[in-house]
Design an enzyme around this catalytic site. Structure first.
Site, PDB file in Angstrom:
ATOM      1  N   VAL A  67       0.813  -1.223   0.000  1.00  0.00           N
ATOM      2  CA  VAL A  67       0.000   0.000   0.000  1.00  0.00           C
ATOM      3  C   VAL A  67       0.847   1.274   0.000  1.00  0.00           C
ATOM      4  O   VAL A  67       0.381   2.323  -0.430  1.00  0.00           O
ATOM      5  CB  VAL A  67      -1.011   0.039   1.187  1.00  0.00           C
ATOM      6  CG1 VAL A  67      -2.001  -1.096   1.117  1.00  0.00           C
ATOM      7  CG2 VAL A  67      -0.292   0.085   2.527  1.00  0.00           C
ATOM      8  N   ASN A  93      -7.312  -0.484   5.530  1.00  0.00           N
ATOM      9  CA  ASN A  93      -7.078  -1.142   6.819  1.00  0.00           C
ATOM     10  C   ASN A  93      -5.611  -1.483   7.073  1.00  0.00           C
ATOM     11  O   ASN A  93      -5.195  -1.541   8.228  1.00  0.00           O
ATOM     12  CB  ASN A  93      -7.937  -2.418   6.866  1.00  0.00           C
ATOM     13  CG  ASN A  93      -7.497  -3.364   7.962  1.00  0.00           C
ATOM     14  OD1 ASN A  93      -7.825  -3.168   9.122  1.00  0.00           O
ATOM     15  ND2 ASN A  93      -6.713  -4.381   7.596  1.00  0.00           N
ATOM     16  N   SER A 145      -7.160   5.122  14.651  1.00  0.00           N
ATOM     17  CA  SER A 145      -6.903   4.542  15.984  1.00  0.00           C
ATOM     18  C   SER A 145      -7.207   5.617  17.018  1.00  0.00           C
ATOM     19  O   SER A 145      -7.014   6.807  16.738  1.00  0.00           O
ATOM     20  CB  SER A 145      -5.431   4.131  16.106  1.00  0.00           C
ATOM     21  OG  SER A 145      -5.106   3.873  17.453  1.00  0.00           O
ATOM     22  N   TYR A 158       3.262   6.143  14.914  1.00  0.00           N
ATOM     23  CA  TYR A 158       1.944   5.522  14.686  1.00  0.00           C
ATOM     24  C   TYR A 158       0.809   6.511  14.972  1.00  0.00           C
ATOM     25  O   TYR A 158      -0.128   6.653  14.174  1.00  0.00           O
ATOM     26  CB  TYR A 158       1.835   4.289  15.584  1.00  0.00           C
ATOM     27  CG  TYR A 158       0.568   3.487  15.420  1.00  0.00           C
ATOM     28  CD1 TYR A 158       0.395   2.611  14.352  1.00  0.00           C
ATOM     29  CD2 TYR A 158      -0.461   3.584  16.356  1.00  0.00           C
ATOM     30  CE1 TYR A 158      -0.760   1.860  14.217  1.00  0.00           C
ATOM     31  CE2 TYR A 158      -1.618   2.840  16.234  1.00  0.00           C
ATOM     32  CZ  TYR A 158      -1.764   1.973  15.159  1.00  0.00           C
ATOM     33  OH  TYR A 158      -2.919   1.230  15.023  1.00  0.00           O
ATOM     34  N   ALA A 160       0.903   9.776  15.031  1.00  0.00           N
ATOM     35  CA  ALA A 160       0.905  10.863  14.025  1.00  0.00           C
ATOM     36  C   ALA A 160       0.319  10.368  12.703  1.00  0.00           C
ATOM     37  O   ALA A 160      -0.442  11.076  12.035  1.00  0.00           O
ATOM     38  CB  ALA A 160       2.324  11.389  13.816  1.00  0.00           C
ATOM     39  N   SER A 161       0.641   9.116  12.334  1.00  0.00           N
ATOM     40  CA  SER A 161       0.096   8.579  11.070  1.00  0.00           C
ATOM     41  C   SER A 161      -1.419   8.471  11.155  1.00  0.00           C
ATOM     42  O   SER A 161      -2.131   8.775  10.197  1.00  0.00           O
ATOM     43  CB  SER A 161       0.721   7.219  10.726  1.00  0.00           C
ATOM     44  OG  SER A 161       0.225   6.181  11.557  1.00  0.00           O
ATOM     45  N   LYS A 162      -1.936   8.060  12.309  1.00  0.00           N
ATOM     46  CA  LYS A 162      -3.380   7.872  12.442  1.00  0.00           C
ATOM     47  C   LYS A 162      -4.104   9.227  12.561  1.00  0.00           C
ATOM     48  O   LYS A 162      -5.241   9.371  12.097  1.00  0.00           O
ATOM     49  CB  LYS A 162      -3.694   6.972  13.640  1.00  0.00           C
ATOM     50  CG  LYS A 162      -3.176   5.530  13.463  1.00  0.00           C
ATOM     51  CD  LYS A 162      -3.808   4.825  12.274  1.00  0.00           C
ATOM     52  CE  LYS A 162      -3.466   3.351  12.205  1.00  0.00           C
ATOM     53  NZ  LYS A 162      -4.101   2.643  11.095  1.00  0.00           N
ATOM     54  N   ILE A 191      -7.610  -3.755  20.487  1.00  0.00           N
ATOM     55  CA  ILE A 191      -8.311  -4.866  19.833  1.00  0.00           C
ATOM     56  C   ILE A 191      -7.385  -6.081  19.808  1.00  0.00           C
ATOM     57  O   ILE A 191      -6.179  -5.948  19.529  1.00  0.00           O
ATOM     58  CB  ILE A 191      -8.712  -4.489  18.380  1.00  0.00           C
ATOM     59  CG1 ILE A 191      -9.469  -3.145  18.326  1.00  0.00           C
ATOM     60  CG2 ILE A 191      -9.528  -5.604  17.721  1.00  0.00           C
ATOM     61  CD1 ILE A 191     -10.812  -3.093  19.031  1.00  0.00           C
TER      62      ILE A 191
HETATM   63  P1  NDP Z   1      -2.400  -7.082  11.635  1.00  0.00           P
HETATM   64  O1  NDP Z   1      -0.924  -6.854  11.742  1.00  0.00           O
HETATM   65  O2  NDP Z   1      -3.013  -8.285  12.290  1.00  0.00           O
HETATM   66  O3  NDP Z   1      -2.842  -7.073  10.079  1.00  0.00           O
HETATM   67  C1  NDP Z   1      -2.426  -6.052   9.220  1.00  0.00           C
HETATM   68  C2  NDP Z   1      -2.444  -6.576   7.792  1.00  0.00           C
HETATM   69  O4  NDP Z   1      -1.927  -5.545   6.929  1.00  0.00           O
HETATM   70  C3  NDP Z   1      -1.546  -7.791   7.598  1.00  0.00           C
HETATM   71  O5  NDP Z   1      -2.175  -8.747   6.778  1.00  0.00           O
HETATM   72  C4  NDP Z   1      -0.320  -7.198   6.942  1.00  0.00           C
HETATM   73  O6  NDP Z   1       0.410  -8.102   6.142  1.00  0.00           O
HETATM   74  C5  NDP Z   1      -0.926  -6.105   6.085  1.00  0.00           C
HETATM   75  N1  NDP Z   1       0.067  -5.134   5.688  1.00  0.00           N
HETATM   76  C6  NDP Z   1       1.076  -4.607   6.436  1.00  0.00           C
HETATM   77  N2  NDP Z   1       1.808  -3.777   5.695  1.00  0.00           N
HETATM   78  C7  NDP Z   1       1.262  -3.754   4.455  1.00  0.00           C
HETATM   79  C8  NDP Z   1       1.592  -3.081   3.249  1.00  0.00           C
HETATM   80  N3  NDP Z   1       2.634  -2.260   3.166  1.00  0.00           N
HETATM   81  N4  NDP Z   1       0.802  -3.295   2.168  1.00  0.00           N
HETATM   82  C9  NDP Z   1      -0.254  -4.160   2.213  1.00  0.00           C
HETATM   83  N5  NDP Z   1      -0.598  -4.816   3.332  1.00  0.00           N
HETATM   84  C10 NDP Z   1       0.160  -4.626   4.438  1.00  0.00           C
HETATM   85  O7  NDP Z   1      -3.062  -5.744  12.182  1.00  0.00           O
HETATM   86  P2  NDP Z   1      -4.514  -5.465  12.824  1.00  0.00           P
HETATM   87  O8  NDP Z   1      -5.529  -6.334  12.186  1.00  0.00           O
HETATM   88  O9  NDP Z   1      -4.368  -5.436  14.287  1.00  0.00           O
HETATM   89  O10 NDP Z   1      -4.703  -3.947  12.367  1.00  0.00           O
HETATM   90  C11 NDP Z   1      -5.484  -3.560  11.234  1.00  0.00           C
HETATM   91  C12 NDP Z   1      -5.653  -2.057  11.249  1.00  0.00           C
HETATM   92  O11 NDP Z   1      -6.287  -1.660  12.466  1.00  0.00           O
HETATM   93  C13 NDP Z   1      -4.328  -1.296  11.186  1.00  0.00           C
HETATM   94  O12 NDP Z   1      -4.476  -0.138  10.405  1.00  0.00           O
HETATM   95  C14 NDP Z   1      -4.093  -0.910  12.634  1.00  0.00           C
HETATM   96  O13 NDP Z   1      -3.284   0.227  12.751  1.00  0.00           O
HETATM   97  C15 NDP Z   1      -5.522  -0.654  13.086  1.00  0.00           C
HETATM   98  N6  NDP Z   1      -5.706  -0.693  14.523  1.00  0.00           N
HETATM   99  C16 NDP Z   1      -5.462  -1.847  15.233  1.00  0.00           C
HETATM  100  C17 NDP Z   1      -5.669  -1.858  16.596  1.00  0.00           C
HETATM  101  C18 NDP Z   1      -5.439  -3.076  17.430  1.00  0.00           C
HETATM  102  O14 NDP Z   1      -5.580  -2.978  18.654  1.00  0.00           O
HETATM  103  N7  NDP Z   1      -5.108  -4.235  16.859  1.00  0.00           N
HETATM  104  C19 NDP Z   1      -6.106  -0.653  17.318  1.00  0.00           C
HETATM  105  C20 NDP Z   1      -6.331   0.485  16.482  1.00  0.00           C
HETATM  106  C21 NDP Z   1      -6.139   0.444  15.135  1.00  0.00           C
HETATM  107  P3  NDP Z   1       1.696  -8.890   6.789  1.00  0.00           P
HETATM  108  O15 NDP Z   1       1.275  -9.392   8.114  1.00  0.00           O
HETATM  109  O16 NDP Z   1       1.980  -9.976   5.817  1.00  0.00           O
HETATM  110  O17 NDP Z   1       2.777  -7.878   6.903  1.00  0.00           O
END
Ligand code: NDP
Length: 250
Positions: A67, A93, A145, A158, A160-162, A191
């Site tokens: 992404v 996401n 977030s 993180y 700042a990005s959000k 989460i």
């Molecule tokens: P995970 O790490 O479980 O999943 C993130 C997914 O994004 C993975 O499949 C990962 O692939 C993929 N990914 C990472 N980098 C890239 C990239 N450059 N291009 C394409 N895909 C990519 O994270 P979560 O499910 O926990 O988080 C999902 C979203 O929710 C994120 O934006 C996170 O910041 C946000 N969030 C999560 C919270 C939490 O408590 N878990 C709280 C608040 C927000 P791979 O693993 O192969 O690198």
């Protein structure tokens, strides 16, 4: 009587859709009839997720994209358009963390998190806006977030990005408002996913101590609100940020 599927005929593109919150969002949108374009950085894990959905009679296809790279986002959106002919729902996401105190944070830690979380959201929003504008219809949901609203020690990059994702949500909501494209964000708190599984016991306890509901959320808790923002029930909602955090930030 069978339940009406409210996203029948829609195509949802979910970045980072192979795991965690993204996969739960895919499952929720597909349960309402949406076809899935699962975009992830590794094709094999995206394909594994898509194959799992296909066994449940869900139309799902996998696409590889980093992404953070504009060309990669454009190529993925072109491929999804060739496969499905439309993109109705975009869920930005994909996200990463590189947590450490700012004194120790490297330029690389900063750049990488901004590139994936903020620029990644920009890249996919830009890539889908043309087909959505042409269709005069679309919904974009950005996964921000709570720390983008309240800050958090150890997460300068993180948070700042959000915060940037939240500002981008509001700007794009204004730019696309007359084109019948609604752009909203959700701000999850703590989460339970692989991302938070990496946190230390102290960091986990610190989160739980400030959550009035005294528990972490599930990916499904996030997916339910994302579904609302993808449904016609939210047609007059745009530029908003909904916290999903057990009351952490009020
Ligand atoms: P995970 O790490 O479980 O999943 C993130 C997914 O994004 C993975 O499949 C990962 O692939 C993929 N990914 C990472 N980098 C890239 C990239 N450059 N291009 C394409 N895909 C990519 O994270 P979560 O499910 O926990 O988080 C999902 C979203 O929710 C994120 O934006 C996170 O910041 C946000 N969030 C999560 C919270 C939490 O408590 N878990 C709280 C608040 C927000 P791979 O693993 O192969 O690198």
């Amino acid at each position: 009587m069978s339940k009406e599927k409210r996203l029948e005929g829609k195509v949802a593109l979910v970045t980072g859709g192979a795991r965690g919150i993204g996969k739960a969002i895919c499952a929720r949108l597909a349960a309402e009839g949406a076809k899935l374009a699962i975009v992830d950085i590794l094709l094999d894990i995206a394909e594994t997720a898509a194959a799992e959905f296909r066994t449940q009679d869900i139309e799902a296809a996998a696409f590889a994209a980093d992404v953070s790279k504009a060309e990669s986002a454009e190529a993925a959106v072109d491929a999804v358009m060739r496969k499905f002919g439309q993109i109705d729902l975009l869920i930005n996401n994909a996200g990463i963390t590189r947590d450490t105190l700012i004194m120790r944070m490297t330029e690389q830690d900063w750049d990488l998190v901004m590139a994936v979380n903020l620029k990644g959201t920009f890249n996919f929003t830009k890539a889908v806006c043309r087909p959505m504008m042409k269709a005069r219809s679309g919904k974009i949901v950005n996964i921000a977030s709570v720390v983008g609203r309240m800050g958090n020690p150890g997460q300068a990059n993180y948070s700042a990005s959000k915060a940037g994702v939240i500002a981008l949500t509001k700007t794009t909501a204004k730019e696309f408002a007359t084109r019948n494209i609604q752009v909203n964000a959700v701000a999850p708190g703590y989460i339970l996913t692989d991302m938070t599984g990496k946190l230390s016991e102290a960091a986990t306890d610190a989160f739980l101590s400030v959550i009035p509901m005294k528990r972490g959320g599930t990916p499904e808790d996030v997916a339910n609100v994302v579904y609302f923002l993808c449904s016609d029930d939210s047609n007059y909602v745009t530029g908003q940020v909904i916290n999903i955090d057990g009351g952490m930030l009020m």
